[in-house]
Design a protein around this motif. Structure first.
Motif, short mmCIF file in Angstrom:
data_model
loop_
_atom_site.label_atom_id
_atom_site.label_comp_id
_atom_site.label_asym_id
_atom_site.label_seq_id
_atom_site.Cartn_x
_atom_site.Cartn_y
_atom_site.Cartn_z
N LEU A 99 32.08 -54.39 -13.11
CA LEU A 99 33.42 -53.82 -13.08
C LEU A 99 34.43 -54.82 -12.56
O LEU A 99 34.08 -55.81 -11.93
N LYS A 100 35.69 -54.51 -12.79
CA LYS A 100 36.79 -55.32 -12.29
C LYS A 100 37.22 -54.76 -10.92
O LYS A 100 37.34 -53.55 -10.76
N ILE B 129 28.21 -53.24 -9.76
CA ILE B 129 28.53 -51.97 -9.11
C ILE B 129 27.78 -51.86 -7.79
O ILE B 129 26.60 -52.15 -7.71
N PHE B 130 28.49 -51.46 -6.77
CA PHE B 130 27.91 -51.18 -5.45
C PHE B 130 28.31 -49.78 -5.03
O PHE B 130 29.30 -49.24 -5.50
N LYS C 117 38.21 -53.09 -3.96
CA LYS C 117 38.61 -51.78 -4.48
C LYS C 117 38.57 -51.87 -6.01
O LYS C 117 39.11 -52.81 -6.60
N GLN C 118 37.90 -50.90 -6.63
CA GLN C 118 37.74 -50.92 -8.09
C GLN C 118 39.08 -50.74 -8.79
O GLN C 118 39.91 -49.93 -8.39
N ILE C 119 39.25 -51.52 -9.84
CA ILE C 119 40.41 -51.35 -10.73
C ILE C 119 39.93 -50.50 -11.89
O ILE C 119 39.04 -50.90 -12.65
N ALA D 133 30.75 -56.17 -0.59
CA ALA D 133 29.74 -56.90 -1.37
C ALA D 133 29.63 -58.33 -0.84
O ALA D 133 30.64 -58.92 -0.46
N PRO D 134 28.42 -58.89 -0.84
CA PRO D 134 28.28 -60.30 -0.46
C PRO D 134 29.01 -61.20 -1.47
O PRO D 134 29.04 -60.90 -2.67
#
Length: 83
Positions: free
Chosen positions: A34-35, A58-59, A13-15, A72-73
């Motif tokens: 991204l974090k 980014i995915f 989950k993006q921060i 993500a792998p």
């Protein structure tokens, strides 16, 4: 939410961090990296653990239970953040 990633996938989950200029203008994150917070990991993941903060490219997110989640792998995790 009872979702478990498979194989070598990491559920992220993006921060979202706010970047402010001196004048108080908020600039969104425009980076290619991204974090992310690790929500869970698949059974074949070796170096990443649930709850860690990582940098990853980014995915495309999927919406699950109203949240945008990324799978993500493990090989696409660029770095772990150690505090």
């Amino acid at each position: 939410m009872n979702i478990k990633p498979t194989k070598d996938l990491v559920m992220l989950k993006q921060i979202i961090e706010e970047n402010k200029t001196e004048g108080g203008l908020i600039i969104g994150n425009q980076d290619d990296v991204l974090k992310w917070k690790v929500l869970d990991v698949g059974k074949d993941v070796k170096d990443i653990k649930k709850g860690e903060i990582v940098y990853c490219k980014i995915f495309k997110p999927v919406k699950i239970g109203g949240e945008e989640i990324v799978f993500a792998p493990e090989g696409n995790i660029l770095a772990k953040i150690n505090d």
